[in-house]
Motif scaffolding. Structure first.
Motif, PDB file in Angstrom:
ATOM      1  N   GLY A  37       0.836  -1.199   0.000  1.00  0.00           N
ATOM      2  CA  GLY A  37       0.000   0.000   0.000  1.00  0.00           C
ATOM      3  C   GLY A  37       0.864   1.239   0.000  1.00  0.00           C
ATOM      4  N   PRO A  38       0.695   2.128   0.982  1.00  0.00           N
ATOM      5  CA  PRO A  38       1.462   3.367   1.020  1.00  0.00           C
ATOM      6  C   PRO A  38       2.834   3.226   1.676  1.00  0.00           C
ATOM      7  CG  PRO A  38      -0.057   3.342   2.834  1.00  0.00           C
ATOM      8  CD  PRO A  38      -0.309   2.068   2.059  1.00  0.00           C
ATOM      9  N   TYR A  39       3.107   2.073   2.259  1.00  0.00           N
ATOM     10  CA  TYR A  39       4.341   1.918   3.018  1.00  0.00           C
ATOM     11  C   TYR A  39       5.474   1.382   2.137  1.00  0.00           C
ATOM     12  CZ  TYR A  39       1.098   2.260   6.936  1.00  0.00           C
ATOM     13  OH  TYR A  39       0.125   2.681   7.807  1.00  0.00           O
ATOM     14  N   SER A  40       6.621   2.015   2.231  1.00  0.00           N
ATOM     15  CA  SER A  40       7.768   1.581   1.436  1.00  0.00           C
ATOM     16  C   SER A  40       8.786   0.855   2.314  1.00  0.00           C
ATOM     17  CB  SER A  40       8.432   2.794   0.773  1.00  0.00           C
ATOM     18  OG  SER A  40       8.904   3.714   1.733  1.00  0.00           O
ATOM     19  N   TRP A  41       9.501  -0.103   1.696  1.00  0.00           N
ATOM     20  CA  TRP A  41      10.437  -0.948   2.432  1.00  0.00           C
ATOM     21  C   TRP A  41      11.700  -1.175   1.616  1.00  0.00           C
ATOM     22  CZ3 TRP A  41       8.288  -1.815   7.110  1.00  0.00           C
ATOM     23  CH2 TRP A  41       6.889  -1.720   7.200  1.00  0.00           C
ATOM     24  N   GLN A  42      12.785  -1.448   2.314  1.00  0.00           N
ATOM     25  CA  GLN A  42      14.039  -1.830   1.688  1.00  0.00           C
ATOM     26  C   GLN A  42      14.752  -2.859   2.551  1.00  0.00           C
ATOM     27  OE1 GLN A  42      16.183   1.954   0.984  1.00  0.00           O
ATOM     28  NE2 GLN A  42      16.539   1.211  -1.089  1.00  0.00           N
ATOM     29  N   ILE A  43      15.423  -3.790   1.897  1.00  0.00           N
ATOM     30  CA  ILE A  43      16.297  -4.700   2.626  1.00  0.00           C
ATOM     31  C   ILE A  43      17.701  -4.112   2.582  1.00  0.00           C
ATOM     32  CG2 ILE A  43      17.181  -7.053   2.830  1.00  0.00           C
ATOM     33  CD1 ILE A  43      14.843  -7.948   1.061  1.00  0.00           C
ATOM     34  N   GLY A  44      18.387  -4.130   3.691  1.00  0.00           N
ATOM     35  CA  GLY A  44      19.763  -3.651   3.734  1.00  0.00           C
ATOM     36  C   GLY A  44      20.664  -4.692   4.384  1.00  0.00           C
ATOM     37  N   ILE A  45      21.873  -4.812   3.871  1.00  0.00           N
ATOM     38  CA  ILE A  45      22.825  -5.727   4.483  1.00  0.00           C
ATOM     39  C   ILE A  45      24.126  -4.999   4.774  1.00  0.00           C
ATOM     40  CG2 ILE A  45      21.858  -7.775   3.355  1.00  0.00           C
ATOM     41  CD1 ILE A  45      24.239  -7.714   1.440  1.00  0.00           C
ATOM     42  N   CYS A  46      24.819  -5.444   5.797  1.00  0.00           N
ATOM     43  CA  CYS A  46      26.154  -4.953   6.123  1.00  0.00           C
ATOM     44  C   CYS A  46      27.103  -6.125   5.913  1.00  0.00           C
ATOM     45  CB  CYS A  46      26.218  -4.449   7.561  1.00  0.00           C
ATOM     46  SG  CYS A  46      25.058  -3.111   7.908  1.00  0.00           S
ATOM     47  N   PRO A  47      27.624  -6.266   4.690  1.00  0.00           N
ATOM     48  CA  PRO A  47      28.345  -7.499   4.378  1.00  0.00           C
ATOM     49  C   PRO A  47      29.770  -7.596   4.904  1.00  0.00           C
ATOM     50  CG  PRO A  47      28.111  -6.114   2.431  1.00  0.00           C
ATOM     51  CD  PRO A  47      27.470  -5.389   3.578  1.00  0.00           C
ATOM     52  N   GLU A  48      30.549  -6.499   4.793  1.00  0.00           N
ATOM     53  CA  GLU A  48      31.970  -6.546   5.163  1.00  0.00           C
ATOM     54  C   GLU A  48      32.635  -7.777   4.542  1.00  0.00           C
ATOM     55  OE1 GLU A  48      32.881  -6.172   9.276  1.00  0.00           O
ATOM     56  OE2 GLU A  48      31.285  -4.762   9.676  1.00  0.00           O
ATOM     57  N   LEU A  49      32.358  -7.994   3.265  1.00  0.00           N
ATOM     58  CA  LEU A  49      32.812  -9.230   2.636  1.00  0.00           C
ATOM     59  C   LEU A  49      34.098  -9.081   1.851  1.00  0.00           C
ATOM     60  CD1 LEU A  49      29.380 -10.539   1.357  1.00  0.00           C
ATOM     61  CD2 LEU A  49      30.475 -10.864   3.542  1.00  0.00           C
ATOM     62  N   SER A  50      34.687  -7.903   1.868  1.00  0.00           N
ATOM     63  CA  SER A  50      35.904  -7.696   1.110  1.00  0.00           C
ATOM     64  C   SER A  50      37.090  -8.391   1.776  1.00  0.00           C
ATOM     65  CB  SER A  50      36.197  -6.202   0.961  1.00  0.00           C
ATOM     66  OG  SER A  50      36.290  -5.596   2.234  1.00  0.00           O
ATOM     67  N   ARG A  51      36.924  -8.729   3.067  1.00  0.00           N
ATOM     68  CA  ARG A  51      37.991  -9.416   3.792  1.00  0.00           C
ATOM     69  C   ARG A  51      37.672 -10.903   3.890  1.00  0.00           C
ATOM     70  NH1 ARG A  51      35.874  -5.521   6.948  1.00  0.00           N
ATOM     71  NH2 ARG A  51      36.909  -3.498   6.978  1.00  0.00           N
ATOM     72  N   LYS A  52      38.683 -11.673   4.193  1.00  0.00           N
ATOM     73  CA  LYS A  52      38.473 -13.102   4.368  1.00  0.00           C
ATOM     74  C   LYS A  52      37.564 -13.333   5.568  1.00  0.00           C
ATOM     75  CE  LYS A  52      40.912 -17.468   5.009  1.00  0.00           C
ATOM     76  NZ  LYS A  52      42.222 -18.129   5.178  1.00  0.00           N
ATOM     77  N   PRO A  53      36.503 -14.160   5.389  1.00  0.00           N
ATOM     78  CA  PRO A  53      35.564 -14.392   6.494  1.00  0.00           C
ATOM     79  C   PRO A  53      36.247 -14.944   7.737  1.00  0.00           C
ATOM     80  CG  PRO A  53      34.733 -15.296   4.443  1.00  0.00           C
ATOM     81  CD  PRO A  53      36.162 -14.911   4.188  1.00  0.00           C
ATOM     82  N   LYS A  54      35.856 -14.405   8.893  1.00  0.00           N
ATOM     83  CA  LYS A  54      36.365 -14.903  10.161  1.00  0.00           C
ATOM     84  C   LYS A  54      35.221 -15.556  10.922  1.00  0.00           C
ATOM     85  CE  LYS A  54      39.933 -11.311  10.519  1.00  0.00           C
ATOM     86  NZ  LYS A  54      40.465 -10.184  11.316  1.00  0.00           N
ATOM     87  N   PRO A  55      35.505 -16.573  11.715  1.00  0.00           N
ATOM     88  CA  PRO A  55      34.439 -17.319  12.393  1.00  0.00           C
ATOM     89  C   PRO A  55      33.482 -16.463  13.207  1.00  0.00           C
ATOM     90  CG  PRO A  55      36.511 -18.498  12.546  1.00  0.00           C
ATOM     91  CD  PRO A  55      36.834 -17.158  11.930  1.00  0.00           C
ATOM     92  N   GLY A  56      33.923 -15.356  13.775  1.00  0.00           N
ATOM     93  CA  GLY A  56      33.062 -14.568  14.653  1.00  0.00           C
ATOM     94  C   GLY A  56      32.283 -13.463  13.969  1.00  0.00           C
ATOM     95  N   ARG A  57      32.546 -13.202  12.694  1.00  0.00           N
ATOM     96  CA  ARG A  57      31.923 -12.055  12.028  1.00  0.00           C
ATOM     97  C   ARG A  57      30.474 -12.351  11.663  1.00  0.00           C
ATOM     98  NH1 ARG A  57      35.692 -10.289   8.090  1.00  0.00           N
ATOM     99  NH2 ARG A  57      36.478  -8.938   9.726  1.00  0.00           N
ATOM    100  N   LEU A  58      29.575 -11.403  11.976  1.00  0.00           N
ATOM    101  CA  LEU A  58      28.158 -11.563  11.692  1.00  0.00           C
ATOM    102  C   LEU A  58      27.773 -10.837  10.408  1.00  0.00           C
ATOM    103  CD1 LEU A  58      26.547 -11.068  15.214  1.00  0.00           C
ATOM    104  CD2 LEU A  58      26.866 -13.215  13.992  1.00  0.00           C
TER     105      LEU A  58
END
Length: 319
Positions: A37-58
């Protein structure tokens, strides 16, 4: 009884496919805007994926309430669901659900309706959870169900104004609506003749007001042209179903949509030009390096050939 009336429920399901997910270098990445209807939405992500993934990173996945603060409501009642799709096993999605949101919260007065957190290491090629990133592609689905699709908060009457005795309208839209309805009185007459509920009229004229306000105040540069085009098209599609004759407005909407389309084309061409220029610079640098290698190799060849003839016999000089 009034308390037992069935409320309007509007549902929408939006799928966001992100290609080259593991190569994303932006601090934040946003989907296209979608609407209930009148409400607008967006999905947003905070990837920080340029670095090698570390076990603790969300990996943070959020459903944002767009520019709904402009609708002068403080609370949206409904259900909100985010799913990180497993592309190999349909029933193995990672899901987060929430109910109701309070507006005017968070950064830039944008509310977050739902948040899903997952350890990026687990879904990456290094982790144990397969199917969430396939061939570099990640798929996120947002599902929004809104109860009682009203535009206005009647607990704050100071922002509302009576409109033609049909309904209460947010004061931001009254001026543009008055101007249009004075030129095209059938807009009001058709709704009077229909004898529809105040809620129906409120939604109709508020949506029309938002569309008119959009056309009168927005510029292509105010937002990405693709987002602007999508928002305008959604508003137009909704308004068309609620008013009998909008032939006076259609050319303006079509012109604005064409403008957005041209702007989108310009943006893409600019991006292509920038990419080609970068590639051209790289190729030119490679060509210069190759020329230098060629000249160096020619000199080495000349030195190697000096006093040496391939036609000489190997046994030359043997008695």
């Amino acid at each position: 009884m009034k308390d037992q009336e069935v409320k309007v429920l509007t549902n929408v399901k939006f799928t966001w496919t992100i290609n080259n997910f593991s190569k994303v270098t932006l601090e934040k990445l946003y989907s296209d805007t979608f609407f209930t209807g009148p409400y607008s939405w967006q999905i947003g992500i905070c990837p920080e994926l340029s670095r090698k993934p570390k076990p603790g990173r969300l990996l943070s996945i959020n459903l944002y309430a767009g520019d709904n603060v402009n609708l002068s409501v403080e609370r949206i009642s409904g259900n909100f669901k985010l799913s990180l799709v497993n592309q190999l096993e349909t029933n193995s999605a990672i899901i987060k659900e929430s109910e109701n949101i309070q507006l005017n919260q968070g950064d830039n007065n944008v509310a977050c309706a739902c948040s899903l957190f997952v350890r990026y290491f687990n879904i990456s090629s290094h982790g144990s959870l397969t199917g969430f990133i396939v061939n570099g592609t990640c798929i996120i689905v947002a599902e929004v169900s809104i109860n009682d699709l009203g535009l206005l908060d009647h607990n704050h009457p100071s922002s509302l104004m009576d409109f033609k005795g049909l309904c209460k309208i947010h004061e931001e839209y009254v001026e543009v609506l008055e101007e249009s309805c004075s030129k095209y009185p059938s807009l009001v007459e058709s709704h009077r003749n229909r004898k529809r509920s105040e809620r129906f009229n409120e939604y109709s004229f508020s949506t029309l007001g938002k569309l008119l306000h959009f056309l009168k105040t927005k510029k292509v540069k105010d937002r990405t042209s693709d987002d602007g085009c999508k928002e305008l098209q959604d508003l137009w599609d909704e308004v068309e179903t609620r008013f009998d004759d909008l032939s006076w407005l259609e050319p303006h909407v079509k012109s604005a949509l064409t403008c957005f389309e041209k702007a989108s084309k310009v943006e893409k061409l600019k991006s292509n030009v920038a990419d080609l220029e970068e590639k051209s610079k790289t190729l030119k640098a490679q060509a210069i390096a190759l020329d230098a290698d060629l000249e160096k190799t020619k000199k080495e060849l000349a030195m190697a050939e000096e006093g040496f003839d391939l036609d000489d016999q190997l046994g030359s000089g043997i008695p």
